[in-house]
Design an enzyme around this catalytic site. Structure first.
Site, mmCIF file in Angstrom:
data_model
loop_
_atom_site.group_PDB
_atom_site.id
_atom_site.type_symbol
_atom_site.label_atom_id
_atom_site.label_comp_id
_atom_site.label_asym_id
_atom_site.label_seq_id
_atom_site.Cartn_x
_atom_site.Cartn_y
_atom_site.Cartn_z
ATOM 1 N N THR A 113 0.836 -1.213 0.000
ATOM 2 C CA THR A 113 0.000 0.000 0.000
ATOM 3 C C THR A 113 0.860 1.248 0.000
ATOM 4 O O THR A 113 0.632 2.185 -0.772
ATOM 5 C CB THR A 113 -0.930 0.006 1.226
ATOM 6 O OG1 THR A 113 -1.687 -1.196 1.251
ATOM 7 C CG2 THR A 113 -1.867 1.190 1.192
ATOM 8 N N ILE A 148 5.581 -4.398 10.113
ATOM 9 C CA ILE A 148 5.772 -3.919 8.744
ATOM 10 C C ILE A 148 5.414 -2.443 8.795
ATOM 11 O O ILE A 148 4.251 -2.081 8.948
ATOM 12 C CB ILE A 148 4.922 -4.703 7.742
ATOM 13 C CG1 ILE A 148 5.381 -6.171 7.709
ATOM 14 C CG2 ILE A 148 5.040 -4.093 6.336
ATOM 15 C CD1 ILE A 148 4.598 -7.066 6.774
ATOM 16 N N LYS A 170 -0.240 -9.923 8.502
ATOM 17 C CA LYS A 170 0.036 -8.538 8.897
ATOM 18 C C LYS A 170 -1.292 -7.963 9.366
ATOM 19 O O LYS A 170 -2.208 -7.739 8.569
ATOM 20 C CB LYS A 170 0.594 -7.735 7.715
ATOM 21 C CG LYS A 170 0.795 -6.253 8.030
ATOM 22 C CD LYS A 170 1.209 -5.474 6.793
ATOM 23 C CE LYS A 170 1.299 -3.978 7.079
ATOM 24 N NZ LYS A 170 1.638 -3.185 5.872
ATOM 25 N N TYR A 197 -2.661 -9.792 4.530
ATOM 26 C CA TYR A 197 -2.590 -8.405 5.009
ATOM 27 C C TYR A 197 -4.011 -7.912 5.257
ATOM 28 O O TYR A 197 -4.808 -7.808 4.327
ATOM 29 C CB TYR A 197 -1.857 -7.563 3.962
ATOM 30 C CG TYR A 197 -1.754 -6.082 4.249
ATOM 31 C CD1 TYR A 197 -1.951 -5.537 5.520
ATOM 32 C CD2 TYR A 197 -1.418 -5.199 3.219
ATOM 33 C CE1 TYR A 197 -1.839 -4.185 5.757
ATOM 34 C CE2 TYR A 197 -1.297 -3.844 3.443
ATOM 35 C CZ TYR A 197 -1.506 -3.341 4.709
ATOM 36 O OH TYR A 197 -1.391 -1.994 4.933
ATOM 37 N N ARG A 221 -8.460 0.682 4.857
ATOM 38 C CA ARG A 221 -8.130 0.977 3.467
ATOM 39 C C ARG A 221 -8.965 0.148 2.489
ATOM 40 O O ARG A 221 -9.223 0.601 1.372
ATOM 41 C CB ARG A 221 -6.639 0.685 3.208
ATOM 42 C CG ARG A 221 -5.662 1.574 3.947
ATOM 43 C CD ARG A 221 -5.699 3.020 3.499
ATOM 44 N NE ARG A 221 -5.219 3.240 2.160
ATOM 45 C CZ ARG A 221 -4.105 3.906 1.858
ATOM 46 N NH1 ARG A 221 -3.349 4.410 2.804
ATOM 47 N NH2 ARG A 221 -3.762 4.093 0.611
ATOM 48 N N TYR A 281 -12.661 -2.979 -2.117
ATOM 49 C CA TYR A 281 -13.827 -2.448 -2.807
ATOM 50 C C TYR A 281 -14.969 -3.439 -2.969
ATOM 51 O O TYR A 281 -16.120 -3.114 -2.705
ATOM 52 C CB TYR A 281 -13.472 -1.856 -4.190
ATOM 53 C CG TYR A 281 -14.649 -1.175 -4.847
ATOM 54 C CD1 TYR A 281 -15.082 0.076 -4.415
ATOM 55 C CD2 TYR A 281 -15.347 -1.803 -5.869
ATOM 56 C CE1 TYR A 281 -16.188 0.686 -4.997
ATOM 57 C CE2 TYR A 281 -16.449 -1.201 -6.451
ATOM 58 C CZ TYR A 281 -16.866 0.045 -6.011
ATOM 59 O OH TYR A 281 -17.964 0.632 -6.584
#
Length: 297
Positions: free
Chosen positions: A44, A203, A161, A133, A138, A107
């Site tokens: 990202t 991370i 993550k 992840y 987000r 999305y």
């Protein structure tokens, strides 16, 4: 390779919006010098959403080339279409990456069963280790602990993550998976608490500009020296927070240029440059963290 301070590396670009090889080399040298455990390329923070399919692979391969075996490279291979995730993962097989970081589909908001099938099919397409992840802020999609537990039984899905910022998730996941399943924090603000609860590292966005400090923080946590770790983390806390004063990676790219780590802080639309207000906030956070302009690496 999947512990300690792992940097979610920015993708430096020139005025024309093309990837800047010179700045990328300088960033990699900086992380090798600072002792960063590994680099995540094109996650990202690396602006995966605005790179074309070919650029996505090209930047990862360029990072591998410039790293030249000096630091492990984890490839960001997330996609909101399973077939695309499979294709990108297959492209990177036998390239030298040590694993893939795959974000939850964004999305389209799949169900938990959809998430399970998505990651299962990608994992079965490769022998590369897979790290899930989870960053619902987000993606609009949250993979729940029970689904993670199901996926942990697939041999090459080795960890997650976890970037919800919800510390209760660490114990929830840990209770459901085998002890060798890796939990990595994806949230700089709560990373130290996460490590105290059992995460193996972070991370990190902050590590882009405070690499040595984040390495030290993780080492102190691994050694159980949490008093010293908290003192360092308190110095970095305003930086952790301010790096998200505008949408990531807008602030961290500006800060990297300010500190001399990259030549330009160019972003691709719809990402726009850091505002003057944001710049002032970043300068104060950089000063408080005790950072300074970096020498050549």
């Amino acid at each position: 390779m999947f512990t300690g301070s792992i940097v979610a590396l920015i993708t430096p670009m020139n005025y024309q919006g093309n990837v800047c090889r010179k700045s990328l080399k300088k960033l990699i040298d900086y992380h090798v010098y600072s002792g960063t455990s590994a680099i995540v390329s094109v996650g990202t923070t690396g602006e995966s959403a605005t790179l074309s399919h070919s650029e996505h692979s090209d930047v990862i391969l360029m990072t591998l080339d410039l790293a030249d075996g000096r630091i492990p490279i984890i490839a960001g291979t997330g996609a909101n279409a399973t077939a695309e995730g499979v294709l990108l993962t297959k492209r990177l097989t036998n390239t030298g990456v040590i694993g893939c970081l795959t974000v939850t589909p964004y999305y389209n908001r799949p169900t938990q069963e959809g998430l399970y099938q998505h990651f299962k099919i990608i994992a079965e397409s490769t022998d590369l280790p897979q790290i899930i992840y989870n960053v619902p802020s987000r993606t609009g999609c949250d993979i729940l602990p029970k689904t993670i537990a199901r996926l942990s039984k697939i041999k090459n899905i080795i960890g997650i993550k976890e970037a919800t910022g919800d510390l209760s998730r660490i114990s929830q996941i840990r209770d459901l998976v085998n002890k060798d399943f890796i939990l990595i924090s994806g949230d700089d603000i709560t990373a130290l608490d996460s490590m105290q609860l059992g995460s193996t590292g972070i991370i990190s966005v902050t590590a882009n500009i405070a690499a040595r400090e984040m390495v030290t923080l993780c080492i102190l946590a691994q050694q159980g020296k949490f008093f010293e770790a908290r003192r360092l983390n308190q110095r970095l806390m305003l930086l952790h927070q301010t790096l998200f004063c505008e949408t990531n990676p807008i602030p961290v790219k500006w800060a990297a240029k300010y500190l001399g780590l990259i030549i330009e802080d160019t972003l691709r639309l719809p990402m726009t440059p850091l505002t003057k207000k944001g710049q002032n906030k970043m300068i104060q956070a950089i000063i408080k963290a005790g950072l300074y302009v970096k020498k050549e690496y």
